[in-house]
Design an enzyme around this catalytic site. Structure first.
Site, short mmCIF file in Angstrom:
data_model
loop_
_atom_site.label_atom_id
_atom_site.label_comp_id
_atom_site.label_asym_id
_atom_site.label_seq_id
_atom_site.Cartn_x
_atom_site.Cartn_y
_atom_site.Cartn_z
N CYS A 123 -2.49 6.22 9.46
CA CYS A 123 -2.87 6.29 10.87
C CYS A 123 -3.30 7.69 11.32
O CYS A 123 -4.28 7.85 12.06
CB CYS A 123 -1.71 5.82 11.74
SG CYS A 123 -0.11 6.43 11.20
N HIS A 156 -0.26 8.40 18.43
CA HIS A 156 -0.10 9.70 17.79
C HIS A 156 -1.05 10.70 18.46
O HIS A 156 -2.20 10.36 18.77
CB HIS A 156 -0.48 9.64 16.32
CG HIS A 156 0.47 8.87 15.44
ND1 HIS A 156 1.66 8.35 15.87
CD2 HIS A 156 0.37 8.57 14.11
CE1 HIS A 156 2.27 7.75 14.84
NE2 HIS A 156 1.50 7.86 13.78
P1 NAP Z 1 8.19 -3.02 10.05
O1 NAP Z 1 8.05 -3.15 11.51
O2 NAP Z 1 9.50 -2.56 9.49
O3 NAP Z 1 7.80 -4.43 9.36
C1 NAP Z 1 7.88 -4.62 7.99
C2 NAP Z 1 7.24 -5.96 7.63
O4 NAP Z 1 7.25 -6.12 6.22
C3 NAP Z 1 8.03 -7.13 8.20
O5 NAP Z 1 7.16 -8.18 8.51
C4 NAP Z 1 8.91 -7.51 7.03
O6 NAP Z 1 9.37 -8.83 7.07
C5 NAP Z 1 7.93 -7.33 5.90
N1 NAP Z 1 8.63 -7.23 4.64
C6 NAP Z 1 9.53 -6.31 4.27
N2 NAP Z 1 10.02 -6.58 3.05
C7 NAP Z 1 9.39 -7.70 2.62
C8 NAP Z 1 9.47 -8.50 1.47
N3 NAP Z 1 10.28 -8.21 0.46
N4 NAP Z 1 8.66 -9.58 1.37
C9 NAP Z 1 7.83 -9.90 2.38
N5 NAP Z 1 7.73 -9.20 3.53
C10 NAP Z 1 8.50 -8.11 3.64
O7 NAP Z 1 7.12 -2.03 9.45
P2 NAP Z 1 5.63 -1.73 9.95
O8 NAP Z 1 5.63 -0.57 10.85
O9 NAP Z 1 4.98 -2.98 10.41
O10 NAP Z 1 4.97 -1.22 8.62
C11 NAP Z 1 4.87 -2.01 7.47
C12 NAP Z 1 4.08 -1.25 6.41
O11 NAP Z 1 2.76 -1.06 6.89
C13 NAP Z 1 4.61 0.15 6.11
O12 NAP Z 1 5.62 0.15 5.12
C14 NAP Z 1 3.37 0.87 5.66
O13 NAP Z 1 3.16 0.68 4.29
C15 NAP Z 1 2.27 0.19 6.46
N6 NAP Z 1 1.91 1.01 7.65
C16 NAP Z 1 0.74 1.63 7.61
C17 NAP Z 1 0.37 2.41 8.65
C18 NAP Z 1 -0.90 3.17 8.58
O14 NAP Z 1 -0.87 4.33 8.87
N7 NAP Z 1 -2.01 2.56 8.23
C19 NAP Z 1 1.16 2.57 9.77
C20 NAP Z 1 2.38 1.92 9.78
C21 NAP Z 1 2.73 1.13 8.70
P3 NAP Z 1 10.82 -9.19 7.69
O15 NAP Z 1 10.67 -9.11 9.19
O16 NAP Z 1 11.03 -10.57 7.19
O17 NAP Z 1 11.78 -8.18 7.17
O1 3JN Z 2 4.98 7.50 10.14
C1 3JN Z 2 3.91 7.15 10.65
O2 3JN Z 2 3.60 7.45 11.80
C2 3JN Z 2 2.97 6.35 9.85
C3 3JN Z 2 3.65 5.71 8.71
C4 3JN Z 2 3.03 5.13 7.74
C5 3JN Z 2 3.74 4.58 6.59
C6 3JN Z 2 5.08 4.25 6.70
C7 3JN Z 2 5.78 3.78 5.59
C8 3JN Z 2 5.16 3.66 4.37
C9 3JN Z 2 3.09 4.44 5.37
C10 3JN Z 2 1.63 4.74 5.28
O3 3JN Z 2 0.86 3.95 5.80
O4 3JN Z 2 1.23 5.74 4.72
C11 3JN Z 2 3.80 3.99 4.28
C12 3JN Z 2 3.16 3.85 2.95
O5 3JN Z 2 2.56 2.81 2.70
O6 3JN Z 2 3.24 4.78 2.15
#
Ligand code: NAP
Ligand code: 3JN
Length: 338
Positions: A131, A244
């Site tokens: 992000c 952010h």
């Molecule tokens: P979150 O609110 O904690 O949600 C996590 C999601 O992943 C929930 O739907 C969870 O399901 C699911 N999950 C976790 N473990 C799983 C498993 N073993 N099998 C299937 N589903 C599973 O986290 P979030 O903020 O949405 O972020 C999730 C991921 O997106 C991060 O870890 C990161 O890699 C990515 N992300 C990317 C950005 C970016 O900058 N592009 C920003 C934020 C996040 P349950 O509800 O069933 O636990």
């Molecule tokens: O912390 C933030 O503001 C963005 C977080 C992103 C994030 C959180 C957990 C795992 C990432 C990501 O998108 O880089 C990951 C990950 O996939 O490494």
């Protein structure tokens, strides 16, 4: 119009939830929507276009007949299931860092390098950047094209929603506790986040930087297709729920004035210039939250060097930083490739 079978992996999370919303808001031509999460979510339902859909447990057979998979369930889930989905013929748009730096996987911000999407055919996966990187490159690409950016110095002020739904709850609970003279419970972050700033996002690496900081360095070079850009970052978590903010200093090869930057960005896709400081108008997290634009303001010449610009860049980290960018990539896919 053709409809597509779409799966959202991590549908119950902060990003997944927003993906469902963005698909609906942008009228993405979804024929069937499959919502996938962990066993913890079995039995839950989520609403899409007014219809209640069951959340299914992610498994190896989840992608049969699915054409587009939007993944945001963490890196280890993507590492395992994105190749499985791709083998089943599903094009994966992955929001995690699992594949971002793989040379044969495109890392895409549609306003910056849409042409890179074409490379998805190699492995069936397109990576969505971090992000903090996304909003910065959306604002910097037009300047790079005009004046060539040699160096970027960025400090971020990142909202807790970037850590997911548990962190949103933690900031709420800590704020409430402290306002009631009760001790805050610290679980998600290493320190209290309410009324505090933490110069620590993701894990620390050998070089003293955090992984979040190095994501910004490496992803910027890849998306801008210019390994020569020098980037240094300090990433900070602040007690803000959504959006952010970033203080960005750039040094360019060619002189560019603050007025020239303002007029370049006035027509840049995805950017809104918000820059009338005398009227107290500048980008604010509370204004960016819930919106699609990357807001840019406080544009001024860096008087300490000949060719420098300072600016303040703000965007909704869950929308442009994750869900919206992923859906925009999917839109390019269906309009040009699928
Ligand atoms: P979150 O609110 O904690 O949600 C996590 C999601 O992943 C929930 O739907 C969870 O399901 C699911 N999950 C976790 N473990 C799983 C498993 N073993 N099998 C299937 N589903 C599973 O986290 P979030 O903020 O949405 O972020 C999730 C991921 O997106 C991060 O870890 C990161 O890699 C990515 N992300 C990317 C950005 C970016 O900058 N592009 C920003 C934020 C996040 P349950 O509800 O069933 O636990
Ligand atoms: O912390 C933030 O503001 C963005 C977080 C992103 C994030 C959180 C957990 C795992 C990432 C990501 O998108 O880089 C990951 C990950 O996939 O490494």
């Amino acid at each position: 119009m053709k409809n597509y079978s779409v799966a959202v992996v991590g549908a119950t999370g902060a990003v997944g939830n927003e993906m469902i919303k963005v698909l609906e808001q942008r009228r993405f031509p979804v024929g069937k929507l499959t919502l996938l999460a962990s066993e913890r979510s079995a039995g839950k339902t989520l609403t899409f276009r007014g219809e209640s859909l069951p959340v299914q447990v992610l498994g190896e057979n989840s992608f049969t007949g699915v054409q587009i998979g939007l993944f945001s369930a963490g890196g280890s889930i993507s590492e395992k299931f994105a190749p499985i989905a791709a083998r089943a013929g599903c094009v994966v748009v992955d929001n995690t860092s699992a594949f971002r730096m793989a040379p044969d996987i495109p890392l895409v911000v549609p306003e910056v390098n849409p042409e890179a999407i074409a490379k998805y055919t190699t492995r069936g996966i397109i990576a969505n950047p971090n992000c903090s990187t996304i909003q910065m490159v959306v604002a910097l690409k037009p300047i790079h094209d005009t004046a060539r950016i040699k160096r970027i110095v960025v400090s971020t002020y990142q909202a807790v929603s970037g850590t997911g739904k548990k962190a949103i709850e933690e900031l709420t609970l800590q704020t409430r506790a402290l306002m009631n003279d009760e001790p805050p419970v610290v679980k998600v972050y290493p320190h209290q986040i309410a009324f505090n700033c933490l110069p620590h996002i993701d894990v620390f690496l050998e070089n003293g930087y955090t992984k979040e900081e190095m994501k910004m360095v490496n992803e910027t070079k890849k998306i801008m297709n210019d390994p020569a850009i020098a980037v240094t970052a300090t990433t900070v978590r602040v007690p803000v729920f959504y959006a952010h903010s970033e203080s960005v200093n750039i040094e360019t090869e060619k002189k560019i004035t603050a007025d020239e930057v303002r007029s370049l960005l006035a027509t840049a896709p995805g950017v809104k210039v918000v820059d009338s400081p005398r009227e107290k108008v500048y980008p604010l997290a509370i204004d960016a939250a819930g919106g699609d634009d990357t807001l840019v303001g406080r544009i001024r010449e860096d008087e300490s060097i000949p060719n420098g610009i300072n600016m303040w860049i703000v965007a909704d980290n869950i929308r442009k930083g994750a869900a919206l960018n992923a859906v925009q990539i999917a839109e390019h896919l269906i309009n040009g490739y699928l």
